[in-house]
Every structure is written in C-alpha cells, then in structure tokens.
Motif scaffolding. Sequence first.
Motif, PDB file in Angstrom:
ATOM      1  N   PRO A  34       0.817  -1.216   0.000  1.00  0.00           N
ATOM      2  CA  PRO A  34       0.000   0.000   0.000  1.00  0.00           C
ATOM      3  C   PRO A  34       0.854   1.270   0.000  1.00  0.00           C
ATOM      4  O   PRO A  34       0.422   2.315  -0.473  1.00  0.00           O
ATOM      5  CB  PRO A  34      -0.806  -0.129   1.307  1.00  0.00           C
ATOM      6  N   ASN A  35       2.086   1.214   0.507  1.00  0.00           N
ATOM      7  CA  ASN A  35       2.948   2.388   0.562  1.00  0.00           C
ATOM      8  C   ASN A  35       3.419   2.843  -0.819  1.00  0.00           C
ATOM      9  O   ASN A  35       3.973   3.925  -0.965  1.00  0.00           O
ATOM     10  CB  ASN A  35       4.167   2.106   1.442  1.00  0.00           C
ATOM     11  N   ASP A  39      -1.674   8.811  -2.346  1.00  0.00           N
ATOM     12  CA  ASP A  39      -2.282   9.073  -1.041  1.00  0.00           C
ATOM     13  C   ASP A  39      -3.751   8.672  -1.020  1.00  0.00           C
ATOM     14  O   ASP A  39      -4.238   8.108  -0.037  1.00  0.00           O
ATOM     15  CB  ASP A  39      -2.151  10.552  -0.682  1.00  0.00           C
ATOM     16  N   GLN A  42      -4.008   4.855  -0.967  1.00  0.00           N
ATOM     17  CA  GLN A  42      -3.569   4.374   0.347  1.00  0.00           C
ATOM     18  C   GLN A  42      -4.675   4.556   1.371  1.00  0.00           C
ATOM     19  O   GLN A  42      -4.943   3.663   2.183  1.00  0.00           O
ATOM     20  CB  GLN A  42      -2.319   5.144   0.794  1.00  0.00           C
ATOM     21  N   ARG A  46      -6.659   1.809   3.761  1.00  0.00           N
ATOM     22  CA  ARG A  46      -6.664   1.949   5.220  1.00  0.00           C
ATOM     23  C   ARG A  46      -8.090   1.933   5.762  1.00  0.00           C
ATOM     24  O   ARG A  46      -8.368   1.331   6.807  1.00  0.00           O
ATOM     25  CB  ARG A  46      -5.947   3.239   5.636  1.00  0.00           C
ATOM     26  N   ARG A 215       4.730   5.995  -7.918  1.00  0.00           N
ATOM     27  CA  ARG A 215       3.479   6.570  -7.408  1.00  0.00           C
ATOM     28  C   ARG A 215       2.598   7.073  -8.538  1.00  0.00           C
ATOM     29  O   ARG A 215       1.398   7.266  -8.365  1.00  0.00           O
ATOM     30  CB  ARG A 215       3.796   7.710  -6.436  1.00  0.00           C
TER      31      ARG A 215
END
Length: 247
Positions: A34-35, A39, A42, A46, A215
């Motif tokens: 997930p990292n 954003d 992610q 979460r 990313r």
Amino acid sequence: MLNGLFSQQETEALKRTEDNIEKVKSFLENCISPNSLTDEVQEFFREVAALKGQSAEATLQEMMAGTRKYLEAINTEIEFKNDIPKDINKYVDKIEKLAAGIESCWDIFSGESRQYFRKIAYSFTEASSKCNGWQGLLIRFRLILPSLQKKEDVFSKYQKSFLIIPKAVAKAIELRKSKSTSKLWEKGQYLLNKATEIYNSEKGILLPYLKHWGRTPEEQLEKNKPAMAWAKARMEEIKREYNGENL
C-alpha cells in the motif's frame, strides 16, 4: 450461474463488472505494498482495512485474490441438464469465487453493479425454494448417481450453494453499516478510475510488465528506463536477425 435465471440485460451487467475487475486486477498486481500507492488509494485501503479489522497490506492481498477469483469464475463455463449443473462441484466453485470477488471488491464496484449484486442475491434466495417440496425430491433423485460417483452428498452441496452469494452481499452491506461509507465509495471509484486510466492509456500496455512501481505512471516509467532501453535494443536486434542483416 443459474441456467435461465438472468435476463440478457443482467448478463450484460455482469460483463461490465468483468471489465472493471480486469482493470483493477492489472492495477493491483503491480502494487508491491500500500505504501507504493498514491495518497488517495492508500487512504482507501486503510479505511477498508479498518472496517475489516485487519492491516492495509492484508486488505490489498485480499482484494488481489478476489479479483483473480472473480475473473476465473466469470470465465468458467457451466453445462446444465434439466436446469441442474452437470458438475455440481465445478458449479459451486464458480459461485464461491464470484462471492469472494463481490465481498472483497465491494467498494470499487459502481452503484449499478452493487444494485445488480443485490438483485442476483435476491434471485438466488428465491430460487433456493426449488430444493424444497416435490421439486427438491426430483432434484435429489437426479443427483443420486453423481452422489454415488463422488461419494458425497451432492444434493446438499447444491442446496447450500444458493445462499453463498446472498451471504456475501449481506456481509458486505452489513460491514459498512458501522460507519458512513460514502467517502469510502468515492475513494474506491478513484481507484477504479485510476486503474482504467492506466489500463486504457498507451503507457498502460507497458506498465504491467515493468518491474519497478512508481506513485504515478510517469514515475514508474522513469524508474524502469534501463529495462526499457534493454528491451528496445533487444527488439531491434531480433528485428535485424529476422531481416537477415546478421547473416
């Protein structure tokens, strides 16, 4: 699924979910963790993880497995005779994989798709009555030989299969009643849109084969420049050999 249970419109709706899941599967299989995601994505993992009481990594792995199972199920053909699957075990495996995909990927399906799943869950529940009364006796009689051949109660397995998808849909809905999930669904749609953008772009044709995940698509391509240069040189070498330039 059930022979003759769904209309042409519902069959087309199922194909649309296949298209979305295929894109998400391609997107997720390039995620190391997930990292490595944006954003927004992610945060999506979460929030789903928090609902399920597990880690974001476990949620990512679960969804990856769910997409694979869902696609396997859709591409599994089931033959029927007298409206009963010829191979009950194969049929039940298909239903279980569909249910796993529905449950694990619930938040990335469109509103139309989720309404479709509610509808088929209701259809399965209603159709389960065919295993009762004289119809149930007739089905049990027809499954005597398969039960003897497989040395298991095939009728009971078939009867229980009608509740697999309804239970998966009910669990997905109930889990999200614990908090407002409108924002979660928005993040799920962001993930789907991101996957679609990459899948449909010219770059997206190459991204699944690149080793390093960035990313953004641009960052991934930047990280993989050495591999791309090697691949280009190798393709040119093969082309020269094919044209007889090295002969």
